[in-house]
Design an enzyme around this catalytic site. Structure first.
Site, PDB file in Angstrom:
ATOM      1  N   ASN A 266       0.825  -1.198   0.000  1.00  0.00           N
ATOM      2  CA  ASN A 266       0.000   0.000   0.000  1.00  0.00           C
ATOM      3  C   ASN A 266       0.865   1.255   0.000  1.00  0.00           C
ATOM      4  O   ASN A 266       1.962   1.284   0.571  1.00  0.00           O
ATOM      5  CB  ASN A 266      -0.998   0.000   1.169  1.00  0.00           C
TER       6      ASN A 266
ATOM      7  N   CYS B 264     -10.278  -5.145   0.702  1.00  0.00           N
ATOM      8  CA  CYS B 264     -11.452  -4.261   0.758  1.00  0.00           C
ATOM      9  C   CYS B 264     -12.309  -4.454  -0.505  1.00  0.00           C
ATOM     10  O   CYS B 264     -11.914  -5.136  -1.452  1.00  0.00           O
ATOM     11  CB  CYS B 264     -11.009  -2.804   0.897  1.00  0.00           C
TER      12      CYS B 264
ATOM     13  N   CYS C 150      -4.174   0.802  -2.486  1.00  0.00           N
ATOM     14  CA  CYS C 150      -4.090  -0.464  -1.756  1.00  0.00           C
ATOM     15  C   CYS C 150      -3.018  -1.378  -2.358  1.00  0.00           C
ATOM     16  O   CYS C 150      -2.642  -1.244  -3.533  1.00  0.00           O
ATOM     17  CB  CYS C 150      -5.437  -1.184  -1.799  1.00  0.00           C
TER      18      CYS C 150
ATOM     19  N   GLU D   5      -3.194  -4.511  -3.148  1.00  0.00           N
ATOM     20  CA  GLU D   5      -3.629  -5.488  -4.151  1.00  0.00           C
ATOM     21  C   GLU D   5      -3.600  -4.911  -5.573  1.00  0.00           C
ATOM     22  O   GLU D   5      -2.983  -5.509  -6.470  1.00  0.00           O
ATOM     23  CB  GLU D   5      -5.019  -6.024  -3.794  1.00  0.00           C
TER      24      GLU D   5
ATOM     25  N   GLU E 223       0.343   5.365   0.527  1.00  0.00           N
ATOM     26  CA  GLU E 223      -0.626   6.372   0.949  1.00  0.00           C
ATOM     27  C   GLU E 223      -0.255   7.756   0.427  1.00  0.00           C
ATOM     28  O   GLU E 223       0.810   7.962  -0.166  1.00  0.00           O
ATOM     29  CB  GLU E 223      -0.721   6.349   2.484  1.00  0.00           C
TER      30      GLU E 223
ATOM     31  N   CYS F  67     -10.691  -3.526  -3.834  1.00  0.00           N
ATOM     32  CA  CYS F  67      -9.679  -4.514  -4.244  1.00  0.00           C
ATOM     33  C   CYS F  67     -10.345  -5.766  -4.807  1.00  0.00           C
ATOM     34  O   CYS F  67      -9.887  -6.337  -5.800  1.00  0.00           O
ATOM     35  CB  CYS F  67      -8.804  -4.897  -3.056  1.00  0.00           C
TER      36      CYS F  67
HETATM   37  N1  THU Z   1      -5.389  -1.311   2.425  1.00  0.00           N
HETATM   38  C1  THU Z   1      -4.889  -2.133   1.463  1.00  0.00           C
HETATM   39  O1  THU Z   1      -3.738  -1.974   1.011  1.00  0.00           O
HETATM   40  N2  THU Z   1      -5.674  -3.137   1.008  1.00  0.00           N
HETATM   41  C2  THU Z   1      -6.944  -3.382   1.430  1.00  0.00           C
HETATM   42  O2  THU Z   1      -7.595  -4.276   0.906  1.00  0.00           O
HETATM   43  C3  THU Z   1      -7.508  -2.607   2.530  1.00  0.00           C
HETATM   44  C4  THU Z   1      -6.716  -1.464   3.000  1.00  0.00           C
HETATM   45  C5  THU Z   1      -4.558  -0.199   2.902  1.00  0.00           C
HETATM   46  C6  THU Z   1      -5.063   1.161   2.506  1.00  0.00           C
HETATM   47  C7  THU Z   1      -4.454   2.038   3.575  1.00  0.00           C
HETATM   48  O3  THU Z   1      -3.135   2.394   3.165  1.00  0.00           O
HETATM   49  C8  THU Z   1      -4.347   1.116   4.786  1.00  0.00           C
HETATM   50  O4  THU Z   1      -4.515  -0.210   4.305  1.00  0.00           O
HETATM   51  C9  THU Z   1      -5.398   1.383   5.865  1.00  0.00           C
HETATM   52  O5  THU Z   1      -6.676   1.357   5.324  1.00  0.00           O
END
Ligand code: THU
Length: 158
Positions: free
Chosen positions: A60, A110, A71, A73, A62, A113
């Site tokens: 991930n 999520c 994310c 994935e 940000e 994803c």
């Molecule tokens: N995140 C992911 O990388 N994948 C997911 O399926 C859910 C959330 C990341 C996004 C953000 O950087 C952190 O997790 C907290 O939500």
């Protein structure tokens, strides 16, 4: 009344996984420190195995403008598409590290994803096996990302 159910495998520890899946999870775990997550401090990393055996990792990433967070994935899917254009992903291991607790249960992808993984499955006609683990605890293995997205929106409707 119609019902919907899926089956999935659980393994008490990564050591109990078949070798190829254990390797993929190990690669995802090794990629966790690459996560750029200064706002949530929640690290997510994934490792994808492609049809030709190549393993590609992602994490991930940000952004100070929070909705722009990427994310792990889709980052991994994009990295795979860049490194091996047109090559289907056959499996993806996903693991996480929370700043607040030792997560002893898998964190599921999520909704966004899941939709993106589902698109890849449809595009290539290839199921993506998902191997999920928290920081500790059991591993869940799903045969297909689509299993996590029942009644998905699909391009066939357009
Ligand atoms: N995140 C992911 O990388 N994948 C997911 O399926 C859910 C959330 C990341 C996004 C953000 O950087 C952190 O997790 C907290 O939500």
């Amino acid at each position: 009344m119609p019902t919907h159910s899926i089956t999935y495998d659980t393994y008490p520890t990564p050591d109990d996984l078949p070798e190829a899946e254990r390797e993929l999870l190990t690669r995802a775990k090794k990629a966790l420190p690459n996560s750029y997550s200064p706002y949530s401090n929640f690290k997510v990393a994934a490792a994808a195995r492609l049809e030709d055996g190549t393993i590609v990792t992602g994490w991930n990433t940000e952004n100070a403008a929070y909705p722009m967070c990427l994310c792990a994935e889709p980052a991994t899917l994009a990295a795979a598409a860049s490194q091996r254009p047109g090559m289907p992903v056959v499996a993806m291991a996903i693991t996480v590290k929370s700043p607040d607790q030792v997560l002893n249960q898998p964190a599921s992808p999520c909704g966004s994803c899941r939709q993106q993984l589902h698109e890849q499955e449809g595009r290539y006609g290839q199921a993506i096996r998902l191997i999920l683990r928290g920081e500790e605890g059991p591993v869940y293995v799903f045969k297909s990302a689509g299993d996590l997205l029942p009644f998905a929106f699909s391009g066939s409707l357009l």
